[in-house]
Structures are given as structure tokens and as C-alpha cells.
Design a protein around this motif. Structure first.
Motif, mmCIF file in Angstrom:
data_model
loop_
_atom_site.group_PDB
_atom_site.id
_atom_site.type_symbol
_atom_site.label_atom_id
_atom_site.label_comp_id
_atom_site.label_asym_id
_atom_site.label_seq_id
_atom_site.Cartn_x
_atom_site.Cartn_y
_atom_site.Cartn_z
ATOM 1 N N PRO A 34 0.793 -1.235 0.000
ATOM 2 C CA PRO A 34 0.000 0.000 0.000
ATOM 3 C C PRO A 34 0.825 1.286 0.000
ATOM 4 O O PRO A 34 0.353 2.314 -0.483
ATOM 5 N N ASP A 35 2.058 1.227 0.505
ATOM 6 C CA ASP A 35 2.896 2.429 0.557
ATOM 7 C C ASP A 35 3.737 2.630 -0.705
ATOM 8 O O ASP A 35 4.489 3.598 -0.793
ATOM 9 N N ARG A 36 3.599 1.750 -1.652
ATOM 10 C CA ARG A 36 4.373 1.862 -2.895
ATOM 11 C C ARG A 36 3.905 3.102 -3.669
ATOM 12 O O ARG A 36 2.722 3.312 -3.904
ATOM 13 N N ILE A 37 4.880 3.936 -4.092
ATOM 14 C CA ILE A 37 4.559 5.170 -4.813
ATOM 15 C C ILE A 37 4.126 4.836 -6.238
ATOM 16 O O ILE A 37 4.789 4.074 -6.946
ATOM 17 N N CYS A 38 3.002 5.431 -6.661
ATOM 18 C CA CYS A 38 2.519 5.191 -8.023
ATOM 19 C C CYS A 38 2.517 6.460 -8.871
ATOM 20 O O CYS A 38 2.647 6.380 -10.101
ATOM 21 N N LEU A 39 2.368 7.647 -8.259
ATOM 22 C CA LEU A 39 2.310 8.898 -9.008
ATOM 23 C C LEU A 39 3.214 9.938 -8.350
ATOM 24 O O LEU A 39 3.229 10.058 -7.118
ATOM 25 N N ARG A 49 5.196 16.114 -5.039
ATOM 26 C CA ARG A 49 4.106 15.490 -4.299
ATOM 27 C C ARG A 49 3.928 14.073 -4.844
ATOM 28 O O ARG A 49 4.064 13.842 -6.049
ATOM 29 N N THR A 50 3.618 13.141 -3.954
ATOM 30 C CA THR A 50 3.470 11.751 -4.381
ATOM 31 C C THR A 50 2.154 11.178 -3.895
ATOM 32 O O THR A 50 1.522 11.681 -2.966
ATOM 33 N N LEU A 51 1.745 10.094 -4.543
ATOM 34 C CA LEU A 51 0.554 9.339 -4.148
ATOM 35 C C LEU A 51 0.917 7.874 -4.176
ATOM 36 O O LEU A 51 1.580 7.405 -5.113
ATOM 37 N N ASN A 52 0.518 7.137 -3.139
ATOM 38 C CA ASN A 52 0.811 5.706 -3.122
ATOM 39 C C ASN A 52 -0.422 4.905 -3.523
ATOM 40 O O ASN A 52 -1.539 5.435 -3.629
ATOM 41 N N TYR A 53 -0.220 3.600 -3.734
ATOM 42 C CA TYR A 53 -1.309 2.753 -4.224
ATOM 43 C C TYR A 53 -2.442 2.630 -3.209
ATOM 44 O O TYR A 53 -3.623 2.555 -3.584
ATOM 45 N N GLY A 54 -2.090 2.609 -1.907
ATOM 46 C CA GLY A 54 -3.136 2.515 -0.910
ATOM 47 C C GLY A 54 -4.077 3.708 -0.966
ATOM 48 O O GLY A 54 -5.310 3.552 -0.936
ATOM 49 N N ALA A 55 -3.510 4.907 -1.085
ATOM 50 C CA ALA A 55 -4.318 6.123 -1.156
ATOM 51 C C ALA A 55 -5.088 6.198 -2.468
ATOM 52 O O ALA A 55 -6.238 6.651 -2.508
ATOM 53 N N LEU A 56 -4.458 5.765 -3.569
ATOM 54 C CA LEU A 56 -5.141 5.782 -4.867
ATOM 55 C C LEU A 56 -6.352 4.855 -4.854
ATOM 56 O O LEU A 56 -7.447 5.221 -5.317
ATOM 57 N N GLN A 84 -2.939 16.475 -16.570
ATOM 58 C CA GLN A 84 -2.237 15.438 -15.824
ATOM 59 C C GLN A 84 -2.289 15.806 -14.345
ATOM 60 O O GLN A 84 -1.837 16.872 -13.951
ATOM 61 N N SER A 85 -2.853 14.920 -13.525
ATOM 62 C CA SER A 85 -3.029 15.226 -12.107
ATOM 63 C C SER A 85 -3.427 13.962 -11.355
ATOM 64 O O SER A 85 -3.842 12.964 -11.952
ATOM 65 N N PHE A 86 -3.311 14.002 -10.029
ATOM 66 C CA PHE A 86 -3.808 12.899 -9.208
ATOM 67 C C PHE A 86 -5.305 12.700 -9.441
ATOM 68 O O PHE A 86 -5.799 11.575 -9.515
ATOM 69 N N GLN A 87 -6.042 13.822 -9.545
ATOM 70 C CA GLN A 87 -7.494 13.748 -9.676
ATOM 71 C C GLN A 87 -7.910 13.030 -10.961
ATOM 72 O O GLN A 87 -8.925 12.336 -10.994
ATOM 73 N N THR A 88 -7.122 13.195 -12.020
ATOM 74 C CA THR A 88 -7.431 12.525 -13.287
ATOM 75 C C THR A 88 -7.411 11.009 -13.120
ATOM 76 O O THR A 88 -8.314 10.301 -13.588
ATOM 77 N N VAL A 89 -6.394 10.512 -12.445
ATOM 78 C CA VAL A 89 -6.268 9.065 -12.258
ATOM 79 C C VAL A 89 -7.371 8.555 -11.335
ATOM 80 O O VAL A 89 -7.996 7.509 -11.597
ATOM 81 N N ILE A 90 -7.634 9.280 -10.260
ATOM 82 C CA ILE A 90 -8.708 8.893 -9.343
ATOM 83 C C ILE A 90 -10.040 8.814 -10.093
ATOM 84 O O ILE A 90 -10.819 7.870 -9.920
ATOM 85 N N ALA A 91 -10.309 9.813 -10.932
ATOM 86 C CA ALA A 91 -11.565 9.830 -11.688
ATOM 87 C C ALA A 91 -11.663 8.649 -12.637
ATOM 88 O O ALA A 91 -12.708 7.983 -12.721
#
Length: 546
Positions: A34-39, A49-56, A84-91
Motif C-alpha cells: 500500500p505504501d508503494r509510490i505510483c504517481l 508530491r506523491t501518491l501511493n497505491y493505498g491512497a489511490l 495530468q493530475s492525481f485527480q485525473t487518475v482517481i476519476a
């Protein structure tokens, strides 16, 4: 490492009974690491700024529940108009969880382009960035099927007609069950670039991400390897950014670097060094810009392992420059919105040749066909065709059965792109059917002429088209953007003409050259030759009236 022949001979597709893009690109890794960085968001000199798989996984599940609460159901279309953004991938992942269909659209679309696509897709919801609201407001009255708008980055009142992206996630309990999708279930509509007429919505199944895995592993040479980290300036609304980079890399566990800034060569060098980018997908135009800006200081600190390129033919001069300046062989590949990443190169697997796209990617059956649908012999021009079924192949054009049927001849998807295959199986791109120039009985592909022009020291970007001519049917005309420090003049135009004539042939050199300030590009970074064809026709009409 296996060679190309062994890799191709051993390849088999093993499609699972159930497959969902969101589960593959987030949930599987979230359970394992879950802590692995994906973005990774590059913010210039500021810390990334980073986002990990658990948060995604958690954020996309909460957003999916919020969408479901607003009536989004399986098969509904949700437009995603974000940079390109975290929100794009979440959506994206939230839409896939519901079995709905994502419709990625570029932020840079004007009102006519945006409105056409939203209406054609029948979007039920649109997810917009605050910077796109003004454009959207100009077309919303013509979208009767649109039921709601979610905005990222705006300070919204709760009582307004717009919904706040982050508030929806914060207030959601995430209690939504993922749709039980299979590989062939619809997931994504990507509109064609519009270089040859009105854009069409290519509908893809969830399988399209699985279908891209062999290609991305091939072009990025046994991808992933320890420490791999990928970046592209290509818009995630285009197949090049979304399917050549983002989604397959997320499934493979490779961190994806992105930036909100527009591409500038000097800044691109700094970004790649700053974020320790190992793998890059760069269209040929971006590579030519990097070439023009290269110097010893620019390449200092780069850790690049692989570069892949597609979207337009890579000039041999740029291929040679990358080898010389970056110590990397660019792995070119080919595909279309309807059927992507089916031909390509991989230096590590022994498939690399300047001026050629490459060979069929393992897992894909590609041939060159004549007008009767028969395979042509080596050295004979033909139309690139891909054998169905194929996991990267579109399901159909959205609500356009006639256009879908027109793309097939028996079991072959006909791309409309002309190419030549040599005896070793290497494919060299010639041009689209409607880009072919007919002059004095000769059929001239613009790609070869453009590549030659780009080898001239003064030429930065170029588009070659056929201009109507009463004697020759058409003449070759080139529209040229010059590099800094090269003033436009008749003398320079003559020099460039001679440069091409001495390198190609008398019938291929541009009989007319026009210097322009910039090039019209699609959101995928391709030059829109149609704009210049129309300009050339208008010039003839004006001369006739005069």
C-alpha cells in the motif's frame, strides 16, 4: 534476454475471465504494497508530491461511491476534462469500478471541439478543472443528456449547480461494490485526432490495458526493471499518454511522473534529471525540440534508460542524435486510436533500424495489404492492417456501425496508413491514404519529404501537403517553422528546396515553401496537415479569382 524471434514464437495471450482496470491498476498493488509510490507530481524547484497505491485505491473507491450516489450506472459515459493530475487518475479508476465508460478529453479543446465530443458521447456527468469552466459554460446548453458537473480546484458554494471534487470524496463512505467486468466490457471512449475529418469515438474494452502490456515491455526493454520511473508530456486524454504510459505502468507498479506545465525542451531536461526518470515516451516533435535545445549541461544528470516514440515518423537524423547525444536508441512504435502499439522497435531485442517503425510487436498479427485485401510482397507499398481479434483493438465506433464496418476487410482492421515492409520484416511508414500527394503520375508520401526537410539546419517543424496544380495534379508544398536565429527569406527557401532536391528526387522536392510561425497540433502532438491542405486549396482559389 530473449531475441525477437524467440519472444514472438513463445508469446500467447492469456486473458482472465474477470478483469477490471481499477482493480489491476490500484487494488492489487494496494493489497500487496500500500505504501508503494505510483504517481509523482513534479513542481519545479518545490518538493514533488506523491501518491501511493493505498491512497489511490481508497480515493478512487470513495469517488466511485460518490458517482454512484449521483446516478452513474454501468454503461453511462463520464467525461474527464482534466490535465495530468492525481485527480485525473482517481476519476478514471472510479468510473471503471462502476462499469461506466470514461471519456477523456483535452483541457485545450475550444468550445466547438469540447461540445461536439461531449454531445457525441452522450456524457451523463463531466469532471472539469476550474480552468475549463469558461469553455464549458459556452456549450452546456447544447448538452441535454448531461446531468451534472464536478469541478476540481474551484472554491464552490454548496448550493450551486456545480459539485466539488474533493468535497465529494471527503463526504463519501466508499461503500460501493466494483462491477464484475470481463475483458470485453466497455471501459473507455477515446476520440480520434481529427486529422481526416470529424472525430469518431473509439470504444475500448477493459482488455485494452492488458493488450498494451506486451508493447510497453518490448519498447522499454524488459520493462519494468528495478528503479524504472516513467514520464511523458503527452496528454492523458490521448491514447499516447493514457495507454502508452499511464495505465499499463500503474498495473506494472512503475511510478508515473507528471507535471502541470506545458512542454518546453529546456524544462523537460531539468524535470527528467530532477525526478530521476528512467523511461520516457516522447513524440517525434518533442524529440526534435529536445535535439534543438541539447547541450552538455542539458543532458547532465539524466538517468534515462529507454525512450519510446510514436505518433509521427521519427526522422533518421533525430534517431542518430539520440544515440550520439543521449547514448540511447529511440524505440519507435506505431498504432492508432483504434488499435494501438502493434508495430515497434526494441534495441535490446535486436529490433532497431533508422527510418523504420520496427516489426510486429509480439502478440499482434500485422500485414500490408493491397486494394484487393491481399498481402503485398516485400518492397511493395501497402496498407497497414491488423488481424482481429486483438486485445488492443477497439470494440467499435460509438454509435456508428457503418463507420465501424468500413474499417474492416474480413478479419483485418484496415488502418488507412501506407507503408513498405522489407525482406527482414521492418516496416517503414509512408503516409495516410489521404496524405498521399499525386504529382505528375508519382505518388509521394509526405513523411519522407518532411524527414529530409528536418535534416536541414534551419528547419524546426514542417508539414508537407499537396497543392492543386493544373499541370501536375498536385505539387509538393512545405510549410516550415524555422529555428531561432534563421530569418525567413526567398534565398533560404531556395536553399532548402535545393537541399531536398539533391537528397530525394526532382519530383519530391517542395516546389513551394511557406514560412509559418507555428504548427497546428492535435492534443496528441501530431501536426494537422488538413489545415495546410485547406490553406493550399484556398491559395489556388484566390489566385484564380485574382
Amino acid at each position: 534476454m530473449q531475441n525477437y524471434q524467440t519472444l514472438t514464437a513463445a508469446f500467447t495471450w492469456n486473458m482472465p475471465a474477470r478483469y477490471n482496470v481499477a482493480a489491476a491498476c490500484a487494488d492489487d498493488w494496494a493489497r500487496q504494497e500500500p505504501d508503494r509510490i505510483c504517481l509523482i507530481e513534479d513542481r519545479g524547484e518545490a518538493p514533488a508530491r506523491t501518491l501511493n497505491y493505498g491512497a489511490l485505491a481508497a480515493s478512487s473507491r470513495r469517488f466511485a461511491a460518490a458517482l454512484a450516489a449521483r446516478g452513474v450506472r454501468r454503461g453511462d459515459r463520464v467525461a474527464i476534462v482534466l490535465p495530468q493530475s492525481f485527480q485525473t487518475v482517481i476519476a478514471h479508476l472510479a468510473v471503471y469500478r462502476l462499469g461506466a465508460i470514461a471519456v477523456p478529453l483535452a483541457m485545450r479543446f475550444g468550445p466547438e471541439a469540447l461540445g461536439f465530443r461531449l454531445k457525441a458521447a452522450g456524457a451523463k456527468l463531466a469532471i472539469l478543472h476550474r480552468d475549463g469552466l469558461e469553455t464549458f459554460r459556452r456549450v452546456e446548453d447544447a448538452l441535454p443528456e448531461l446531468e451534472g458537473v464536478i469541478v476540481v480546484g474551484a472554491d464552490l458554494d454548496q448550493g450551486g449547480d456545480l459539485l466539488d471534487f474533493h468535497r465529494l470524496i471527503a463526504e463519501s463512505d466508499g461503500s460501493v461494490e466494483d462491477a464484475a467486468t470481463v475483458p470485453d466490457d466497455p471501459a473507455l471512449i477515446i476520440f480520434t485526432s481529427g486529422t481526416t475529418g470529424p472525430p469518431k469515438g473509439a470504444l475500448h474494452g477493459h482488455r485494452v490495458v492488458l493488450g498494451h502490456l506486451p508493447g510497453i515491455r518490448f519498447h522499454h526493454e524488459s520493462y519494468p526493471q528495478p528503479g524504472d520511473r516513467i514520464w511523458t508530456p503527452s496528454d492523458w486524454a490521448w491514447a499516447g499518454g493514457l495507454l502508452n504510459v499511464l495505465l499499463p505502468s500503474l498495473q506494472l507498479g512503475v511510478p508515473v511522473v507528471f507535471s502541470a506545465e506545458r512542454f518546453r525542451a529546456e524544462e523537460a531536461y531539468l524535470l527528467m534529471a530532477r525526478q530521476k526518470v528512467k523511461n520516457a515516451f516522447l513524440p517525434a516533435t518533442a524529440l526534435r525540440m529536445l535535439e534543438a535545445a541539447t547541450n552538455a549541461e542539458a543532458v547532465k544528470g539524466l538517468r534515462l534508460r529507454t525512450i519510446a516514440s510514436a505518433g509521427e515518423s521519427l526522422p533518421a537524423a533525430t534517431y542518430d542524435w539520440a544515440r550520439r547525444a543521449l547514448s540511447i536508441t529511440v524505440n519507435e512504435f506505431y498504432g492508432q486510436t483504434e488499435c494501438n502499439m502493434v508495430l515497434g522497435s526494441s534495441a535490446a531485442f535486436g529490433v532497431s533500424r533508422a527510418g523504420a517503425i520496427g516489426r510486429p510487436v509480439p502478440g499482434h498479427r500485422v500485414a500490408l495489404l493491397d486494394e484487393d485485401g491481399q498481402e503485398v510482397s516485400a518492397g511493395t507499398p501497402g496498407t497497414i492492417a491488423v488481424r482481429a481479434p486483438d486485445p488492443v483493438m477497439f470494440l467499435n465506433y460509438w454509435q456508428d456501425a457503418e463507420a465501424t464496418a468500413a474499417r474492416f476487410s474480413g478479419d483485418w482492421l484496415i488502418t488507412g496508413d501506407q507503408a513498405v515492409m522489407d525482406e527482414d520484416g521492418y516496416v517503414a511508414f509512408v503516409g495516410r491514404d489521404d496524405d498521399i500527394i499525386t504529382s505528375a503520375g508519382y505518388r509521394i508520401g509526405p513523411g519522407e519529404v518532411e524527414n529530409c526537410l528536418l535534416a536541414h539546419a534551419a528547419v524546426k517543424l514542417v508539414a508537407v501537403v499537396g497543392k492543386p496544380d493544373p499541370l501536375r495534379t498536385e505539387i509538393v508544398k512545405a510549410y516550415v517553422v524555422l529555428k531561432d536565429g534563421w530569418p525567413a527569406s526567398d534565398a533560404l527557401a531556395g536553399e532548402i528546396q535545393r537541399f531536398v532536391r539533391t537528397r530525394l528526387s526532382a519530383h519530391e522536392y517542395p516546389r513551394e515553401i511557406a514560412f509559418v510561425d507555428d504548427m497546428p497540433l492535435t492534443t496528441s502532438g501530431k501536426i494537422i496537415r488538413r489545415v495546410f491542405r485547406e490553406r493550399a486549396v484556398a491559395e489556388v482559389a484566390e489566385a484564380f479569382r485574382g
